[in-house]
Design an enzyme around this catalytic site. Structure first.
Site, PDB file in Angstrom:
ATOM      1  N   ASP A  39       0.860  -1.185   0.000  1.00  0.00           N
ATOM      2  CA  ASP A  39       0.000   0.000   0.000  1.00  0.00           C
ATOM      3  C   ASP A  39       0.898   1.237   0.000  1.00  0.00           C
ATOM      4  O   ASP A  39       1.667   1.443   0.936  1.00  0.00           O
ATOM      5  CB  ASP A  39      -0.878  -0.048   1.267  1.00  0.00           C
ATOM      6  CG  ASP A  39      -1.877   1.101   1.317  1.00  0.00           C
ATOM      7  OD1 ASP A  39      -1.835   1.976   0.436  1.00  0.00           O
ATOM      8  OD2 ASP A  39      -2.689   1.115   2.264  1.00  0.00           O
ATOM      9  N   LEU A  40       0.825   2.021  -1.046  1.00  0.00           N
ATOM     10  CA  LEU A  40       1.659   3.216  -1.125  1.00  0.00           C
ATOM     11  C   LEU A  40       1.199   4.246  -0.092  1.00  0.00           C
ATOM     12  O   LEU A  40      -0.001   4.456   0.091  1.00  0.00           O
ATOM     13  CB  LEU A  40       1.588   3.817  -2.532  1.00  0.00           C
ATOM     14  CG  LEU A  40       2.521   3.250  -3.603  1.00  0.00           C
ATOM     15  CD1 LEU A  40       3.955   3.676  -3.333  1.00  0.00           C
ATOM     16  CD2 LEU A  40       2.435   1.734  -3.707  1.00  0.00           C
ATOM     17  N   TYR A  44      -1.181   9.919  -3.879  1.00  0.00           N
ATOM     18  CA  TYR A  44      -1.242  11.114  -4.728  1.00  0.00           C
ATOM     19  C   TYR A  44      -0.238  12.168  -4.255  1.00  0.00           C
ATOM     20  O   TYR A  44       0.435  12.808  -5.068  1.00  0.00           O
ATOM     21  CB  TYR A  44      -2.655  11.720  -4.715  1.00  0.00           C
ATOM     22  CG  TYR A  44      -3.711  10.942  -5.470  1.00  0.00           C
ATOM     23  CD1 TYR A  44      -3.479   9.667  -5.957  1.00  0.00           C
ATOM     24  CD2 TYR A  44      -4.975  11.508  -5.699  1.00  0.00           C
ATOM     25  CE1 TYR A  44      -4.467   8.967  -6.631  1.00  0.00           C
ATOM     26  CE2 TYR A  44      -5.967  10.816  -6.381  1.00  0.00           C
ATOM     27  CZ  TYR A  44      -5.712   9.546  -6.843  1.00  0.00           C
ATOM     28  OH  TYR A  44      -6.685   8.856  -7.511  1.00  0.00           O
ATOM     29  N   ARG A  76       0.905  15.804   8.209  1.00  0.00           N
ATOM     30  CA  ARG A  76       0.312  15.021   9.305  1.00  0.00           C
ATOM     31  C   ARG A  76       1.116  15.166  10.582  1.00  0.00           C
ATOM     32  O   ARG A  76       0.567  15.137  11.685  1.00  0.00           O
ATOM     33  CB  ARG A  76       0.189  13.556   8.893  1.00  0.00           C
ATOM     34  CG  ARG A  76      -0.802  13.379   7.751  1.00  0.00           C
ATOM     35  CD  ARG A  76      -1.051  11.926   7.410  1.00  0.00           C
ATOM     36  NE  ARG A  76      -1.534  11.801   6.029  1.00  0.00           N
ATOM     37  CZ  ARG A  76      -1.889  10.660   5.464  1.00  0.00           C
ATOM     38  NH1 ARG A  76      -1.818   9.527   6.160  1.00  0.00           N
ATOM     39  NH2 ARG A  76      -2.317  10.635   4.219  1.00  0.00           N
ATOM     40  N   ASP A 133      -3.188   2.369  -5.831  1.00  0.00           N
ATOM     41  CA  ASP A 133      -1.989   2.349  -4.995  1.00  0.00           C
ATOM     42  C   ASP A 133      -1.857   1.101  -4.138  1.00  0.00           C
ATOM     43  O   ASP A 133      -1.051   1.083  -3.215  1.00  0.00           O
ATOM     44  CB  ASP A 133      -1.958   3.596  -4.111  1.00  0.00           C
ATOM     45  CG  ASP A 133      -3.016   3.547  -3.026  1.00  0.00           C
ATOM     46  OD1 ASP A 133      -4.091   2.984  -3.284  1.00  0.00           O
ATOM     47  OD2 ASP A 133      -2.760   4.070  -1.930  1.00  0.00           O
ATOM     48  N   GLU A 134      -2.641   0.078  -4.409  1.00  0.00           N
ATOM     49  CA  GLU A 134      -2.500  -1.139  -3.617  1.00  0.00           C
ATOM     50  C   GLU A 134      -2.344  -2.333  -4.540  1.00  0.00           C
ATOM     51  O   GLU A 134      -2.937  -2.391  -5.607  1.00  0.00           O
ATOM     52  CB  GLU A 134      -3.722  -1.339  -2.718  1.00  0.00           C
ATOM     53  CG  GLU A 134      -3.902  -0.230  -1.694  1.00  0.00           C
ATOM     54  CD  GLU A 134      -5.019  -0.520  -0.710  1.00  0.00           C
ATOM     55  OE1 GLU A 134      -5.398  -1.702  -0.578  1.00  0.00           O
ATOM     56  OE2 GLU A 134      -5.502   0.428  -0.090  1.00  0.00           O
TER      57      GLU A 134
END
Length: 549
Positions: A39-40, A44, A76, A133-134
DNA sequence: GTGGATGAG
DNA sequence: CATTCTCATCCAC
């Protein structure tokens, strides 16, 4: 009920695939499957940071219309949420830089390249894309092959985290399988970082659901392995049945109606409890999922079955505005079809009418109409990203006639979305191995084209008239919109140890992926580590690229 | 085959 | 909650 509380029920069911015979691939001699989920991290946002490295140190997010869909980890770290409305986030965090991500063109390209890197490292194993992305990878054959190496020589250390590591037992063959999976996962993630500059998280487990769930335990840029005996411990960390992939909002609502509020409720449920709302198969699957049992195979993702574009806007009230919008959408879609190389036989228009929605008291009401499209209209896209004028207006007229089936232009309407999609591609017969090796047949292969131009700079027509223009915050830090094209991806050379010893790695590395897959699929798995005589079918083809020695 | 519902990111 | 812009699967028609 007491049997549900023992934590090895799930792993036992996974180990011996009895009862799921139709769904499960032949079980590898008592050993579990090993599934990796990659999982990236904030995909984006990472793509935008690769395109503009100056963004890396800035708190940054990607925006689509009034929505911030993801923020980077710099943001974050400052307490900025993962997503939210542009309004709320820019007010609370004026330092947040927003990049427009409405055009998915670059994300699509990076997504394809990730898939290529993963596929090139995992040989003929199944790789299944999930979104952009997975990726799920079934590495059971690789693990199997490497397990047969003497355990005493190779103690196969674990890479990354182990969920509840206390129960780790290095002599347990099941644990060793998963450890090997973690080694491969680490290699894959490293390669994605080296080739594309993107970090990712991974989960390693005995099925897809558990791999995906456990992969979330250490993010970003890290990985976690789940031992089958810790399955229930992992599931207990989930706040709601909704957290299980496959249980979406509608299913969750149905479960609530049945009085099933918690994951424990669902784990304890009987098929008969769910019979009111679900058919037997679905009920069984839901209960199994809640127990961490997921026999679904990793499917090999091929090329997309449909390609589409949508645009949301404030409002469109006339056929003329629709025509302009459809023309713009078609221009972008034509480029995508050209790059794909296949000619679709069906075209579809999607629309959303606010007035209809209100009349029917619905929150959302998307309608679509599709029709077959005569072959000759689109054949120009085989060689050119733009259609001749005549064909182009034919396509736009077809789109308008499809729209006319949904909206009555003599009554008021308010469109807030328009989309065009194509599907029904002819089956790909050109990619067979025979074809590839036939002299002069090379050009008939459906090779993926190099993108000619980026559409990132294209803006919707009449955007100011149809919608409030949003200030381009990203322009502030990108005064010159320099087009940064990612370096072309060279398919990496495989680990020599993983292809048969008499195959030339360089030639191998230059073979297209589909050819590699066909070759390896026809190759007995043992021959990747042990030398075995080539069977008849493979020999003739394989001899084309054996080392000259 | 068509179009809507659902689920995924 | 959906928001955005997709893609896949399932199923009644």
């Amino acid at each position: 009920m007491s049997d549900d509380e023992t934590d090895w029920g799930a792993s036992l069911s996974e180990l011996s695939a009895v009862g799921h015979a139709p769904l499960i691939p032949p079980p590898p001699s008592g050993l579990p499957r090993v599934i990796i989920h990659i999982d990236l991290d904030c995909f984006y946002a990472q793509v935008e940071m690769v395109r503009q490295p100056a963004l890396r140190s800035q708190p940054m997010g990607v925006r689509q219309k009034q929505m911030v869909i993801t923020t980077n980890y710099t943001a974050r770290a400052r307490g900025i949420p993962k997503s939210g409305s542009v309004q709320a986030l820019t007010q609370a965090y004026p330092e947040l830089i927003l990049v427009n991500g409405e055009d998915l063109y670059e994300y699509r390209r990076f997504s394809q390249r990730i898939f290529e890197v993963v596929s090139s490292m995992t040989f003929a194993h199944a790789v299944e894309r999930l979104g952009m992305d997975e990726n799920f990878i079934d590495v059971t054959p690789w693990v199997h092959a490497h397990l047969s190496a003497p355990a005493e020589i190779d103690p196969s250390p674990v890479q990354g985290h182990v969920f509840q590591a206390a129960s780790w037992d290095k002599s347990d063959p099941v644990h060793r399988c998963l450890a090997l999976g973690s080694v491969l996962a680490q290699r894959i993630r490293t390669r994605i970082r080296e080739e594309l500059g993107l970090t990712s998280a991974a989960g390693i487990a005995v099925n897809k659901t558990l791999a995906k769930l456990v992969g979330g335990c250490h993010k970003p840029d890290d990985q976690t392995l789940l031992l089958p005996d810790q399955t229930l411990a992992l599931l207990q960390t989930l706040p709601s049945p909704r957290s299980i992939p496959g249980i979406g909002s509608a299913t969750h609502a149905s479960l609530l109606e049945l009085g099933i509020d918690t994951l424990a409720d669902l784990q304890a449920a009987q098929v008969s409890n769910l019979a009111e709302m679900f058919d037997r198969e679905t009920a069984e699957r839901l209960i199994q999922l809640s127990q961490g049992i997921d026999p679904s195979p990793v499917k090999t993702s091929g090329r997309p079955q449909s390609i589409g574009l949508e645009d949301r806007f404030k409002v469109i009230t006339t056929r003329d505005e629709s025509k302009t919008k459809l023309k713009w959408l078609w221009g972008r879609l034509a480029q995508l079809i050209y790059e794909d190389g296949r000619i679709p036989r069906v075209i579809r228009v999607t629309a959303r009418d606010q007035i209809k929605e209100r009349a029917q008291g619905r929150r959302w009401l998307k309608e679509s109409r599709q029709t077959q499209i005569a072959g000759h209209i689109l054949t120009g896209l085989k060689t050119n990203p733009d259609l001749p004028q005549r064909e182009e207006s034919q396509v736009v007229d077809i789109c308008l006639s499809l729209l006319d089936k949904m909206v009555n232009h003599s009554a008021p309407y308010q469109l807030t979305l328009l989309g065009i999609g194509v599907s029904d591609f002819p089956p790909e017969t050109a990619n067979t191995i025979q074809n590839y090796f036939v002299a002069g047949a090379k050009e008939t292969r459906n090779e993926k084209r190099q993108p000619k131009r980026s559409h990132a700079a294209m803006t919707p027509p009449n955007e100011e008239a149809m919608c409030q223009p949003t200030p381009d915050i990203d322009e502030a830090i990108r005064p010159c919109s320099k087009k940064v094209k990612p370096a072309p991806l060279a398919i990496p050379v495989c680990d020599v140890s993983d292809i048969p010893h008499d195959w030339d790695p360089e030639v191998w590395a230059n073979l297209p992926m589909d050819i590699r897959t066909e070759l390896l699929a026809s190759q007995p798995i043992q021959s990747r580590t042990n030398v075995k005589p080539l069977n008849k079918k493979t020999k003739s083809i394989a001899s084309y690229f054996q080392k000259k020695s």
